[in-house]
Design an enzyme around this catalytic site. Structure first.
Site, PDB file in Angstrom:
ATOM      1  N   GLU A 120       0.463  -1.290   0.174  1.00 54.47           N
ATOM      2  CA  GLU A 120      -0.128  -0.155   0.303  1.00 54.47           C
ATOM      3  C   GLU A 120       1.412   1.070   0.377  1.00 54.47           C
ATOM      4  O   GLU A 120       2.188   0.984   0.799  1.00 54.47           O
ATOM      5  CB  GLU A 120      -0.804   0.136   1.481  1.00 54.47           C
ATOM      6  CG  GLU A 120      -1.966   1.088   0.890  1.00 54.47           C
ATOM      7  CD  GLU A 120      -0.962   2.169   2.627  1.00 54.47           C
ATOM      8  OE1 GLU A 120      -2.046   3.496   1.901  1.00 54.47           O
ATOM      9  OE2 GLU A 120       0.033   2.289   2.742  1.00 54.47           O
ATOM     10  N   ARG A 157      -5.360   5.475  -2.289  1.00 55.08           N
ATOM     11  CA  ARG A 157      -4.529   5.005  -1.713  1.00 55.08           C
ATOM     12  C   ARG A 157      -4.312   3.902  -3.105  1.00 55.08           C
ATOM     13  O   ARG A 157      -5.313   3.077  -3.362  1.00 55.08           O
ATOM     14  CB  ARG A 157      -4.392   4.511  -0.456  1.00 55.08           C
ATOM     15  CG  ARG A 157      -4.185   4.965   0.493  1.00 55.08           C
ATOM     16  CD  ARG A 157      -2.685   6.181   0.271  1.00 55.08           C
ATOM     17  NE  ARG A 157      -2.242   6.753   1.561  1.00 55.08           N
ATOM     18  CZ  ARG A 157      -2.978   8.106   2.010  1.00 55.08           C
ATOM     19  NH1 ARG A 157      -3.668   8.400   1.348  1.00 55.08           N
ATOM     20  NH2 ARG A 157      -2.832   8.651   3.376  1.00 55.08           N
TER      21      ARG A 157
END
Length: 315
Positions: A112, A158
């Site tokens: 991430e 994200r």
């Protein structure tokens, strides 16, 4: 069902671990260098993460099925010999993810990062990351997801990168899409929360020095999600901050309970650190519900159906 094992790198306060944890999982290793984040992690998971991952040899990391990491992004240098994409990542924290993947060869991983990863160095950094993962034997998928589509009242985009080891032949992967229903922040305001007030002087001399609609102020009429919570929220920034029309001075910072709500953390999650550290930790964290939905899809891709219709993880 066999338990699958995962490791939690650049673990922060454990948001990704929360998302991956279920009755069939076991976290066998975690790493986080920041001592305050270690403190919060230990308070909630009963174990202190190992420290600086750059100092931990890859052969000392336990075997695992899934690697998860919210790695920091640094620019990649174009200087030096081009001896493969793995070589190009040396000197960055992504290199430590890569060397562990290469050594341990888990079935899958989830990484991430901020969406700026796609555009930094005109896309060169992301190209290097993607190709380095392919080079060591993984099929790679990625997508930008926004937490507001997953049931929490915060806009938080994200990039999520999922990989599967090539021999598993996972030739397609569908990221969860969430839903179009947006949770309004006014449902989650903790009215009368004490200790978060912003002084009148700061309000008059800084926050409202211009009549430009900033900062974002929320109250009982706010039927919309808040802006992205950033790690520097405690600095009371007028351009990026969201503040509540409440408290002793008529305006306050988000409370601990509200921070948990907009990040998708459980109410009983323990915060043993200062308020400043709390904001920094939540601002650096993942939105738990987003990662949980990705984890579900990854687990489906890593499972096979056996004769008694039970699901067993590929080991």
């Amino acid at each position: 069902m066999k338990k699958y094992k995962f490791i939690d790198l650049f673990a922060g306060i454990g948001g990704m671990r929360l998302a991956f944890t279920d009755e069939d999982s076991e976290c066998v290793f975690s790493s986080e260098w920041d001592r305050f984040s270690q403190q919060t992690y230990e308070a909630n998971f009963g174990e202190k993460p190992h420290g600086d991952i750059t100092l931990i040899p890859e052969n000392e990391v336990p075997n695992h099925n899934i690697l998860i990491a919210g790695f920091p992004c640094q620019p990649f240098s174009n200087i030096g010999k081009r001896e493969g994409f793995s070589h190009k990542t040396q000197g960055t924290l992504f290199f430590d993810v890569l060397r562990i993947l290469k050594e341990k060869q888990p079935e899958s991983f989830l990484l991430e990062n901020v969406v700026g990863l796609l555009t930094i160095q005109k896309g060169e950094a992301f190209r290097i990351i993607q190709n380095a993962l392919i080079e060591i034997g993984y099929t790679v998928y990625y997508k930008v997801l926004d937490s507001v589509d997953f049931g929490i009242p915060q806009n938080r985009k994200r990039i999520y990168i999922v990989g599967f080891r090539n021999d598993l032949k996972v030739n397609s992967f569908e990221f969860p899409s969430g839903n179009s229903l947006k949770e309004p922040i006014n449902k989650y305001i903790e009215w009368g929360a004490a200790g978060y007030s912003i002084t009148k002087k700061t309000q008059e001399n800084y926050l409202f020095k211009k009549d430009d609609g900033r900062p974002q102020i929320i109250d009982e009429t706010s039927e919309f999600p808040v802006k992205t919570l950033v790690a520097s929220y405690h600095k009371i920034q007028r351009l990026t901050g969201t503040f509540v029309r409440d408290g002793e001075t008529g305006l306050r910072l988000l409370s601990e309970k509200e921070c948990k709500s907009i990040m998708g953390y459980p109410k009983d999650f323990v915060i043993p650190v200062s308020r400043t550290q709390m904001y920094r930790q939540f601002g650096n964290s993942v939105a738990v519900p987003v990662v949980r939905e990705i984890a579900k899809e990854m687990k489906k891709s890593l499972c096979i159906e056996i004769n008694d219709n039970q699901i067993e993880f590929v080991i």
